[in-house]
Each structure stands twice: as structure tokens, then as C-alpha cells.
Design a protein around this motif. Structure first.
Motif, PDB file in Angstrom:
ATOM      1  N   THR A 116     -16.550 -20.664  -1.776  1.00  0.00           N
ATOM      2  CA  THR A 116     -15.206 -21.149  -1.464  1.00  0.00           C
ATOM      3  C   THR A 116     -14.206 -20.723  -2.528  1.00  0.00           C
ATOM      4  N   THR A 117     -14.606 -20.816  -3.792  1.00  0.00           N
ATOM      5  CA  THR A 117     -13.722 -20.411  -4.890  1.00  0.00           C
ATOM      6  C   THR A 117     -13.410 -18.926  -4.833  1.00  0.00           C
ATOM      7  N   ALA A 131       4.794 -10.853  -4.597  1.00  0.00           N
ATOM      8  CA  ALA A 131       5.874 -11.140  -5.544  1.00  0.00           C
ATOM      9  C   ALA A 131       5.720 -10.356  -6.848  1.00  0.00           C
ATOM     10  N   ASN A 132       4.466 -10.205  -7.301  1.00  0.00           N
ATOM     11  CA  ASN A 132       4.202  -9.505  -8.573  1.00  0.00           C
ATOM     12  C   ASN A 132       3.213  -8.376  -8.314  1.00  0.00           C
ATOM     13  N   PRO A 133       3.707  -7.216  -7.909  1.00  0.00           N
ATOM     14  CA  PRO A 133       2.803  -6.102  -7.603  1.00  0.00           C
ATOM     15  C   PRO A 133       1.935  -5.729  -8.803  1.00  0.00           C
ATOM     16  N   TYR A 134       0.656  -5.581  -8.538  1.00  0.00           N
ATOM     17  CA  TYR A 134      -0.304  -5.175  -9.570  1.00  0.00           C
ATOM     18  C   TYR A 134      -1.243  -4.151  -8.958  1.00  0.00           C
ATOM     19  N   ASP A 135      -1.345  -3.003  -9.575  1.00  0.00           N
ATOM     20  CA  ASP A 135      -2.216  -1.946  -9.060  1.00  0.00           C
ATOM     21  C   ASP A 135      -3.629  -2.176  -9.593  1.00  0.00           C
ATOM     22  N   TYR A 136      -4.406  -2.924  -8.834  1.00  0.00           N
ATOM     23  CA  TYR A 136      -5.759  -3.259  -9.283  1.00  0.00           C
ATOM     24  C   TYR A 136      -6.673  -2.043  -9.329  1.00  0.00           C
ATOM     25  N   ARG A 137      -6.278  -0.960  -8.678  1.00  0.00           N
ATOM     26  CA  ARG A 137      -7.119   0.241  -8.709  1.00  0.00           C
ATOM     27  C   ARG A 137      -7.077   0.925 -10.066  1.00  0.00           C
ATOM     28  N   LEU A 138      -6.077   0.578 -10.891  1.00  0.00           N
ATOM     29  CA  LEU A 138      -5.990   1.125 -12.246  1.00  0.00           C
ATOM     30  C   LEU A 138      -6.521   0.146 -13.284  1.00  0.00           C
ATOM     31  N   GLY A 139      -6.926  -1.050 -12.847  1.00  0.00           N
ATOM     32  CA  GLY A 139      -7.430  -2.056 -13.773  1.00  0.00           C
ATOM     33  C   GLY A 139      -8.773  -2.611 -13.342  1.00  0.00           C
ATOM     34  N   VAL A 140      -8.747  -3.533 -12.381  1.00  0.00           N
ATOM     35  CA  VAL A 140      -9.969  -4.189 -11.929  1.00  0.00           C
ATOM     36  C   VAL A 140     -10.970  -3.187 -11.374  1.00  0.00           C
ATOM     37  N   ALA A 141     -10.501  -2.216 -10.598  1.00  0.00           N
ATOM     38  CA  ALA A 141     -11.410  -1.223 -10.008  1.00  0.00           C
ATOM     39  C   ALA A 141     -12.082  -0.379 -11.083  1.00  0.00           C
ATOM     40  N   VAL A 142     -11.342  -0.037 -12.143  1.00  0.00           N
ATOM     41  CA  VAL A 142     -11.933   0.737 -13.245  1.00  0.00           C
ATOM     42  C   VAL A 142     -13.019  -0.078 -13.931  1.00  0.00           C
ATOM     43  N   ASP A 153     -15.819  -1.627 -19.020  1.00  0.00           N
ATOM     44  CA  ASP A 153     -14.492  -1.389 -19.590  1.00  0.00           C
ATOM     45  C   ASP A 153     -13.790  -2.748 -19.668  1.00  0.00           C
ATOM     46  N   VAL A 154     -14.056  -3.490 -20.736  1.00  0.00           N
ATOM     47  CA  VAL A 154     -13.550  -4.852 -20.880  1.00  0.00           C
ATOM     48  C   VAL A 154     -12.022  -4.904 -20.905  1.00  0.00           C
ATOM     49  N   PRO A 155     -11.319  -4.026 -21.629  1.00  0.00           N
ATOM     50  CA  PRO A 155      -9.849  -4.112 -21.628  1.00  0.00           C
ATOM     51  C   PRO A 155      -9.232  -3.972 -20.239  1.00  0.00           C
ATOM     52  N   ALA A 156      -9.867  -3.200 -19.363  1.00  0.00           N
ATOM     53  CA  ALA A 156      -9.316  -3.025 -18.017  1.00  0.00           C
ATOM     54  C   ALA A 156      -9.242  -4.349 -17.271  1.00  0.00           C
ATOM     55  N   MET A 157     -10.254  -5.214 -17.464  1.00  0.00           N
ATOM     56  CA  MET A 157     -10.224  -6.526 -16.839  1.00  0.00           C
ATOM     57  C   MET A 157      -9.435  -7.531 -17.661  1.00  0.00           C
ATOM     58  N   ALA A 158      -9.453  -7.397 -18.988  1.00  0.00           N
ATOM     59  CA  ALA A 158      -8.749  -8.360 -19.844  1.00  0.00           C
ATOM     60  C   ALA A 158      -7.246  -8.328 -19.620  1.00  0.00           C
ATOM     61  N   HIS A 159      -6.712  -7.172 -19.232  1.00  0.00           N
ATOM     62  CA  HIS A 159      -5.276  -7.045 -19.007  1.00  0.00           C
ATOM     63  C   HIS A 159      -4.878  -7.304 -17.551  1.00  0.00           C
ATOM     64  N   ALA A 160      -5.840  -7.652 -16.724  1.00  0.00           N
ATOM     65  CA  ALA A 160      -5.535  -7.965 -15.331  1.00  0.00           C
ATOM     66  C   ALA A 160      -4.945  -9.363 -15.233  1.00  0.00           C
ATOM     67  N   TYR A 164      -7.000 -12.577 -10.799  1.00  0.00           N
ATOM     68  CA  TYR A 164      -8.064 -11.597 -10.554  1.00  0.00           C
ATOM     69  C   TYR A 164      -9.294 -11.927 -11.393  1.00  0.00           C
ATOM     70  N   GLN A 165      -9.087 -12.445 -12.590  1.00  0.00           N
ATOM     71  CA  GLN A 165     -10.218 -12.853 -13.409  1.00  0.00           C
ATOM     72  C   GLN A 165     -10.932 -14.056 -12.810  1.00  0.00           C
ATOM     73  N   VAL A 166     -10.141 -14.998 -12.255  1.00  0.00           N
ATOM     74  CA  VAL A 166     -10.727 -16.154 -11.573  1.00  0.00           C
ATOM     75  C   VAL A 166     -11.513 -15.708 -10.343  1.00  0.00           C
ATOM     76  N   HIS A 167     -11.033 -14.674  -9.693  1.00  0.00           N
ATOM     77  CA  HIS A 167     -11.727 -14.148  -8.518  1.00  0.00           C
ATOM     78  C   HIS A 167     -13.024 -13.442  -8.905  1.00  0.00           C
ATOM     79  N   ALA A 168     -13.020 -12.722 -10.023  1.00  0.00           N
ATOM     80  CA  ALA A 168     -14.175 -11.911 -10.409  1.00  0.00           C
ATOM     81  C   ALA A 168     -15.298 -12.743 -11.016  1.00  0.00           C
ATOM     82  N   LEU A 169     -14.969 -13.747 -11.829  1.00  0.00           N
ATOM     83  CA  LEU A 169     -16.008 -14.504 -12.532  1.00  0.00           C
ATOM     84  C   LEU A 169     -16.948 -15.244 -11.581  1.00  0.00           C
ATOM     85  N   PRO A 170     -16.446 -16.066 -10.642  1.00  0.00           N
ATOM     86  CA  PRO A 170     -17.383 -16.705  -9.700  1.00  0.00           C
ATOM     87  C   PRO A 170     -18.061 -15.705  -8.774  1.00  0.00           C
TER      88      PRO A 170
END
Length: 234
Positions: A116-117, A131-142, A153-160, A164-170
């Protein structure tokens, strides 16, 4: 996930099952089950396109950035909303039907909140991109592709963005629990049903025995033994 799935296939091959509760209740299951599973297929397909397909490939295919994000927003948002609705029906069924509630395992109590989370955070991430466009293909996808190279590539996710971090961790936690829950049945999709030949079933009802006209008498009495013998010989 990989090691756990191989271990379970080795020691619990016949446990690759959903532990279906259809015998306890089928009406809500017939609505929520297909809605959730088919929507989840579209959600998974969208993640494959967004996380595994690099941006340079879509540019080479002449897919503009505006068109890509419009398709991702409309189709991904619709599929995610449908998956949440289907999951809500299934959870309501599990809570309200006593027999189904008693069949809930301890692994289900961990998987259901995580699932559910993950879905709600994914919907929030999709909505936030308006409202806040973010190109996840240059961050989360990398970051996601770097996991397969065993060099995250920790910085790629740390700057997301945080959502997106809440989505990825669970989601990562869900993958870790995957082999030890009913989610493992995803690896036993009956694809062979699409190409297998038809199965011919025979009725278990007894056929009406054939009666020779000579064995029937007008007065309703059974014919004599000699008459039965001659009827069989004819």
C-alpha cells in the motif's frame, strides 16, 4: 530476492501459490483481483520503460521529452490509481470477511502495508511531477540501473525528491520479502495456457441405455426371458 527465490524453489517448489481464498468469498475477489493484477502489469511496464530504458534511447527513437512525460503521467497515473482501487477492494474483503481474515498469514501482515505504501508513494510521485517537474531518468533511473552492476550510485538517489525516496525504500523492502510471501506466485504465471491445446471433458452423467423396440410391450409388463434373449440376438 534472487537468492531467496532460488532457495524456495529448491526446498518449497509446491509452495509457489497464492493460497487462494476464493472458496470463502468470490464476489469481491472477482472485482478486485483482476483490477489489481491487470493494473499492476501496466505499472510494472511503465517502470521498465522509465527505469531500464535510458533517455538517449528514447531520444534516438524521436520521442520528445514532452510526449514521454505526458504518456507517463496519464497512463502511469491511471494504472496506479486502478491498482490502488483494486488493492483497496481486496483489503476490504480481507478485513470484512471472517474466513478470509482468519486465512491471513503473518507475511501478509507485512506485505500488505508495504504494498500500500509503495503504490500510494508512487501515485504521489507521479502527481508531484505536474507542479515540480523532475527528470527521474537522470536520477532515480541511474541509481536503479547501478544496482545491477553492484555499484550503487548513491548521489543519484540522494539528490532525488523525498517522495521518490519514500517510494523506493519500501519497494526494496518488498523485493526482499518477495520470496518468503505469497508474492512469489508472480513467477508461476500460467503463460502456457495461451498456447496449450483445448481440453476435452466428458460428462460424468450416465447415458440413457438403449432399449430395443422388441423389448417393450403394450401392457407394461416385462417380456419373458425368451423374448429378452431374442431381442438381444436381433
Amino acid at each position: 530476492m534472487v537468492a531467496g527465490t532460488l532457495w524456495r524453489y529448491r526446498y518449497d517448489r509446491f509452495g509457489f501459490t497464492t493460497r487462494s481464498s476464493q472458496l470463502h468469498e468470490s464476489r469481491l475477489l472477482s472485482i478486485g483481483g483482476p483490477l489489481f493484477h491487470y493494473a499492476l502489469l501496466f505499472v510494472a511496464g511503465g517502470h521498465v520503460m522509465g527505469l531500464l530504458v535510458p533517455e538517449w534511447l528514447t531520444q534516438r527513437l524521436r520521442a520528445s521529452e514532452t510526449m514521454y512525460h505526458t504518456v507517463a503521467l496519464t497512463m502511469g497515473g491511471t494504472a496506479g490509481l486502478a491498482a490502488v482501487c483494486g488493492l483497496a477492494i481486496l483489503l476490504w474483503r480481507r478485513l470484512r470477511v471472517p474466513a478470509v481474515r482468519r486465512a491471513t498469514s503473518r507475511s501478509d501482515r507485512l506485505v500488505h502495508p508495504l504494498l500500500t505504501t509503495v503504490l500510494l508513494a508512487g501515485l504521489a510521485a507521479t502527481a508531484s511531477s505536474v507542479a515540480n517537474p523532475y527528470d527521474y531518468r537522470l536520477g532515480v533511473a541511474v541509481w536503479f540501473r547501478s544496482l545491477f552492476a553492484l555499484d550503487p550510485d548513491v548521489p543519484a538517489m540522494a539528490h532525488a525528491p523525498f517522495v521518490y525516496q519514500v517510494h523506493a525504500l519500501p519497494a526494496m523492502t518488498l523485493f526482499a520479502l518477495w520470496p518468503f510471501s505469497r508474492l512469489v506466485h508472480a513467477f508461476t504465471v500460467p503463460v502456457g495456457y495461451l498456447v496449450r491445446p483445448y481440453i476435452v471433458y466428458r460428462s460424468r452423467a450416465r447415458a440413457t441405455p438403449y432399449r430395443h423396440p422388441a423389448s417393450t410391450v403394450s401392457d407394461g409388463k416385462r417380456p419373458a426371458a425368451g423374448q429378452q434373449q431374442r431381442a438381444r440376438q436381433r
